[in-house]
Enzyme design. Structure first.
Site, PDB file in Angstrom:
ATOM      1  N   HIS A  74       0.799  -1.217  -0.017  1.00  0.00           N
ATOM      2  CA  HIS A  74      -0.007  -0.007  -0.077  1.00  0.00           C
ATOM      3  C   HIS A  74       1.015   1.364   0.168  1.00  0.00           C
ATOM      4  O   HIS A  74       0.404   2.457  -0.097  1.00  0.00           O
ATOM      5  CB  HIS A  74      -0.838   0.049   1.240  1.00  0.00           C
ATOM      6  N   ASP A  96      -2.155   2.359  -4.533  1.00  0.00           N
ATOM      7  CA  ASP A  96      -3.326   2.650  -3.943  1.00  0.00           C
ATOM      8  C   ASP A  96      -4.546   1.668  -4.190  1.00  0.00           C
ATOM      9  O   ASP A  96      -4.349   0.834  -5.131  1.00  0.00           O
ATOM     10  CB  ASP A  96      -3.871   3.920  -4.430  1.00  0.00           C
TER      11      ASP A  96
END
Length: 509
Positions: free
Chosen positions: A480, A484
Site C-alpha cells: 500500500h 493505492d
C-alpha cells in the site's frame, strides 16, 4: 617468459584485500589452478589460483600487505624455463622437491559458482568418503544455499584424498571443499593419509591466524586460544575475531547474573513431558527454509501489505482449453494449462496499472517497462519462485513451455540463481493443493502478488437466472506504500475481465 599473477575481482563494492597466506614459495613448481595464496577482504576470503603451470619466480606482495584489485601478486616462470632456477630451492631446503617426484597430482575441489548475490553455502551431504575412487563429473557432495541446492561434481578422476569442509560446515563462494589424488586408484591410500595429518594443528598449539586477524585480536584484547578458526586448516580469520569479540561482552556478565535474568535459551518452547519428548523428532532447519521464514517475516515488517479479493468465472478459459488443448499439444509439444492465461491476463493488467509492477528503492519508485513473471513452485524442500523473463513478449506456447521447464528444474533442485532473480510480479497457485481462498504474502521487493485458488462450481446469477458456473477466487496482495486501493482493485478487475472473455487478450482490450 613469465606469467603475472594479479588480484582477481573481489566484488562490486570491494576495492582492496589483505594477503593472508602464501601456500607456495619462490622456486616451487605450480600447476594450472593450483592455489597460490589466500586474500582476505572485509566480507570473504578469496583464494588465488595459478593462471599457468611453471615455477613461482617471485612473490611481489608478501603476507600482511594490503593490495588493490588487479595488483601484481607474483610472477610464474614458464615450465620450459624451470630447469635453470631449480637449484635455488634445493640449496635452501633440499627435502622440499623430493615428495613431488612420484606423487599423484593433487586437485582441489572448489565451491562452484553460487550466484551473483550468494556469498556462502552449507555443506549438506557428502556422497563419498576419504579413500573412495571417483570418476570425472561424479557427484561428490551437495551444498545448500539460501535458495537452491547445488551438487558438486568431481573435476577429475582419482581418489578422494581429503575432505576439507565437513557436513554442516559453512563455506564461502571461493572455498576449497576437498582434494582429489588425480589418476590414483582406490588402493593408493598412503598419499591421502600423509596429507591429512599435515593439515591438522598440533594438540598444544594455538590455531594459526591471518595477519589481519592478528591485528584484530590485538585491538580487541583477545588471545589466540580464545578464538575458534573457521578458515583453511582451522586458520583464524578476521570475521572469527569479530564474532569472538561480539560474544565476549555477552559472556562476561553471565556468571554474575541471577538465573532468571540469564539470556533466553535457544529454544523458547514450553516444557514437554518426557513421554512426549521421546516421540518427537528435532531436525535442523535448512538454509532454504530459514531464508523463506526470514523473507516472509521481513515482507510483513517492511511493506504496508493489504489484500483485495474478487472472483472470476472460468467458463471462457475452460471452453477455449477444451476446444484446442489437443491441437495445441500436438503442434507445440506442451499441454495447455491455465497458467498461461493468468500470466497473459496479468501482463495485460500491469500495462494499465504499472505501479503494481514497480518497486520502492530508498526514496525512489522504480517503474519497470518489462514483466519478469515469478511463478511460485512448491518443492520437497520449500517454496521457490523461478522467473519467466519478458513474459509480456511471449506467446501462450512459449509461456507454457518455460513454466513446465522451470517447474521440473525446481522440483529436481536444479534451478540456478539467475533463474530465480529479477522477478517484477509473482503468481502463486494455491488451488493445486485445494485452497479455496488465501492471502498470499509479497515476494520482496515486488509490490504485488496474485493468488490463484481452486476452481469450484457455485451457483451465480447471470442475466437474472441462477446458473452453475466454475468459479475461482482471486486475491491480490499489494504494497500500500506504492499501490493505492483504486489501482489494486482496477488491476484485479482487469485480470477478471481478461479471463472471463479471453478474446480481450487477443485484441489488447
Amino acid at each position: 617468459m613469465t606469467t603475472e599473477v594479479r588480484v582477481p575481482t573481489l566484488g562490486e563494492s570491494v576495492t582492496e584485500a589483505t594477503v593472508a597466506t602464501w601456500f607456495v614459495k619462490p622456486g616451487d613448481t605450480v600447476q594450472v589452478d593450483q592455489m597460490l595464496c589466500e586474500l582476505e577482504t572485509d566480507k570473504v576470503t578469496v583464494e588465488v589460483p595459478a593462471p599457468a603451470a611453471g615455477q613461482l619466480a617471485e612473490i611481489v606482495a608478501a603476507e600482511g600487505e594490503t593490495v588493490g584489485v588487479n595488483t601484481l601478486l607474483a610472477q610464474i616462470a614458464a615450465a620450459g624455463g624451470a630447469a635453470a632456477p631449480t637449484p635455488q630451492p634445493k640449496a635452501s631446503k633440499p627435502a622440499a622437491p623430493a615428495p613431488q617426484a612420484n606423487e599423484a597430482k593433487m586437485t582441489d575441489v572448489m565451491v562452484p559458482t553460487l550466484g551473483e548475490s550468494v556469498t556462502e553455502a552449507t555443506v549438506a551431504t557428502w556422497f563419498k568418503k576419504v579413500g573412495d575412487a571417483v570418476a570425472v563429473d561424479e557427484m561428490l557432495c551437495e551444498l545448500e544455499t539460501d535458495k537452491v541446492s547445488v551438487e558438486v561434481p568431481s573435476p577429475v578422476a582419482g581418489v578422494l584424498a581429503e575432505i576439507v569442509a565437513a557436513e554442516g560446515a559453512t563455506v564461502d563462494a571461493a572455498a576449497r571443499l576437498a582434494v582429489i589424488a588425480e589418476g590414483a586408484s582406490a588402493g593408493d591410500t598412503p598419499a591421502p593419509a600423509a596429507s591429512a595429518p599435515a593439515k591438522a594443528p598440533a594438540a598444544g598449539d594455538a590455531p594459526p591466524a591471518s595477519p589481519s586477524a592478528r591485528k584484530a585480536m590485538a585491538a580487541a584484547g583477545l588471545s589466540a586460544d580464545a578464538v575458534s578458526g573457521t578458515g583453511r586448516g582451522g586458520r583464524v580469520m578476521k570475521e572469527d575475531v569479530a564474532r569472538a569479540a561480539a560474544a565476549a561482552p555477552a559472556a562476561a556478565p553471565a556468571p554474575v547474573s541471577i538465573p532468571v535474568a540469564a539470556p533466553p535459551a535457544a529454544s523458547s518452547r514450553a516444557p514437554v513431558a518426557a513421554e512426549d519428548a521421546a516421540r518427537e523428532e528435532r531436525v535442523k532447519m535448512t538454509r532454504l527454509r530459514a531464508t523463506i521464514a526470514r523473507r516472509l517475516k521481513d515482507a510483513q515488517n517492511t511493506a504496508a501489505m493489504l489484500t483485495t479479493y474478487n472472483e472470476v468465472d472460468m467458463s471462457g478459459v475452460m471452453e477455449i482449453r477444451n476446444s484446442y488443448k489437443d491441437m495445441f499439444e500436438k503442434k507445440h509439444g506442451v499441454k495447455m494449462g491455465f497458467m498461461a492465461f493468468f500470466v497473459k491476463a496479468c501482463c495485460h493488467a500491469l500495462k494499465e496499472v504499472p505501479e503494481v509492477n514497480a518497486e520502492i528503492d530508498g526514496q525512489d519508485i522504480v517503474y519497470k517497462n518489462y514483466v519478469h513473471m515469478g511463478v511460485a513452485v512448491g518443492t520437497p524442500t520449500g517454496l521457490v519462485v523461478p522467473v519467466v523473463r519478458d513474459a509480456d513478449q511471449m506467446g501462450f506456447a512459449a509461456i507454457e513451455k518455460k513454466i513446465a521447464e522451470l517447474g521440473a528444474r525446481a522440483r529436481d533442485g536444479k534451478l540456478s540463481m539467475a533463474e530465480m532473480q529479477g522477478g517484477s510480479f509473482t503468481i502463486s497457485n494455491g488451488g493445486v493443493y485445494g485452497s479455496l481462498m488465501s492471502s498470499p504474502i509479497l515476494n520482496p521487493p515486488q509490490s504485488g502478488i496474485l493468488g490463484m485458488h481452486k476452481i469450484q462450481e457455485r451457483p451465480v446469477v447471470v442475466g437474472g437466472q441462477i446458473v452453475i458456473r466454475p468459479m475461482m477466487y482471486l486475491a491480490l496482495s499489494y504494497d500500500h506504500r506504492i499501490v493505492d486501493g483504486k489501482g489494486a482493485v482496477t488491476f484485479l478487475v482487469r485480470v477478471k475481465e481478461a479471463l472471463e472473455d479471453p478474446r480481450r487478450l487477443l485484441m489488447d482490450l
